[in-house]
Design a protein around this motif. Structure first.
Motif, PDB file in Angstrom:
ATOM      1  N   ARG A  66       4.595   9.370  11.338  1.00 54.42           N
ATOM      2  CA  ARG A  66       5.662   8.529  10.775  1.00 54.42           C
ATOM      3  C   ARG A  66       5.418   8.258   9.301  1.00 54.42           C
ATOM      4  O   ARG A  66       6.340   8.308   8.489  1.00 54.42           O
ATOM      5  CB  ARG A  66       5.769   7.213  11.544  1.00 54.42           C
ATOM      6  CG  ARG A  66       6.363   7.395  12.935  1.00 54.42           C
ATOM      7  CD  ARG A  66       6.516   6.076  13.619  1.00 54.42           C
ATOM      8  NE  ARG A  66       7.717   5.420  13.104  1.00 54.42           N
ATOM      9  CZ  ARG A  66       8.468   4.605  13.817  1.00 54.42           C
ATOM     10  NH1 ARG A  66       8.152   4.324  15.054  1.00 54.42           N
ATOM     11  NH2 ARG A  66       9.528   4.053  13.285  1.00 54.42           N
ATOM     12  N   GLY A  94      14.541   1.648   6.146  1.00 48.00           N
ATOM     13  CA  GLY A  94      14.678   1.659   7.605  1.00 48.00           C
ATOM     14  C   GLY A  94      13.463   2.253   8.291  1.00 48.00           C
ATOM     15  O   GLY A  94      12.988   1.742   9.307  1.00 48.00           O
ATOM     16  N   ALA A  95      12.936   3.326   7.725  1.00 51.19           N
ATOM     17  CA  ALA A  95      11.761   3.975   8.307  1.00 51.19           C
ATOM     18  C   ALA A  95      10.536   3.069   8.242  1.00 51.19           C
ATOM     19  O   ALA A  95       9.771   2.969   9.201  1.00 51.19           O
ATOM     20  CB  ALA A  95      11.494   5.300   7.599  1.00 51.19           C
ATOM     21  N   GLY A 152      10.618  -0.193   8.055  1.00 50.32           N
ATOM     22  CA  GLY A 152      10.895  -1.277   8.997  1.00 50.32           C
ATOM     23  C   GLY A 152      10.592  -0.877  10.433  1.00 50.32           C
ATOM     24  O   GLY A 152      10.020  -1.658  11.200  1.00 50.32           O
ATOM     25  N   GLY A 153      10.952   0.350  10.784  1.00 44.58           N
ATOM     26  CA  GLY A 153      10.662   0.843  12.130  1.00 44.58           C
ATOM     27  C   GLY A 153       9.170   0.963  12.388  1.00 44.58           C
ATOM     28  O   GLY A 153       8.676   0.598  13.462  1.00 44.58           O
ATOM     29  N   ALA A 205       7.783  -2.581  12.781  1.00 42.57           N
ATOM     30  CA  ALA A 205       8.127  -3.141  14.089  1.00 42.57           C
ATOM     31  C   ALA A 205       7.255  -2.540  15.193  1.00 42.57           C
ATOM     32  O   ALA A 205       6.801  -3.258  16.096  1.00 42.57           O
ATOM     33  CB  ALA A 205       9.608  -2.896  14.388  1.00 42.57           C
ATOM     34  N   GLU A 206       7.003  -1.250  15.113  1.00 41.61           N
ATOM     35  CA  GLU A 206       6.179  -0.607  16.134  1.00 41.61           C
ATOM     36  C   GLU A 206       4.747  -1.139  16.119  1.00 41.61           C
ATOM     37  O   GLU A 206       4.183  -1.458  17.168  1.00 41.61           O
ATOM     38  CB  GLU A 206       6.166   0.902  15.935  1.00 41.61           C
ATOM     39  CG  GLU A 206       5.395   1.629  17.014  1.00 41.61           C
ATOM     40  CD  GLU A 206       5.548   3.125  16.957  1.00 41.61           C
ATOM     41  OE1 GLU A 206       4.747   3.804  17.613  1.00 41.61           O
ATOM     42  OE2 GLU A 206       6.458   3.632  16.272  1.00 41.61           O
TER      43      GLU A 206
END
Length: 90
Positions: free
Chosen positions: A14, A47-48, A50-51, A54-55
């Motif tokens: 990621r 967004g990436a 943030g993802g 969050a993970e």
């Protein structure tokens, strides 16, 4: 073993995708791309990230709060999460 160690390959993949997106923004700026295109790319990176955030937050909560072996570990995990959330919200 840290939960991030168990998912290291997935998390690194990621991060590398995000790195590629950032390099795309750099190339767009160097090429004098349209503002709207640069803004779209920035939104994608946001967004990436943030993802990813969050993970890792979710994994921390599961590992160090929900599945903690002792109340002391649970408390520490919760306090760490509060600290991260406060920094994240600034």
């Amino acid at each position: 073993m840290s939960h991030t160690s168990r998912q290291k390959d997935k998390l690194i993949a990621r991060v590398r995708r995000i790195k590629g997106q950032l390099e795309g923004i750099e190339r767009a700026l160097e090429a004098d791309a349209a503002c709207v295109e640069v803004l779209r790319q920035i939104a994608s990176v946001r967004g990436a990230v943030g993802g990813l955030t969050a993970e890792v937050m979710e994994d921390h909560l599961r590992e160090h709060v929900l599945d903690a072996e002792t109340d002391a570990e649970r408390y520490q995990g919760g306090e760490e999460m509060i600290e991260v959330i406060r920094a994240y919200m600034k």
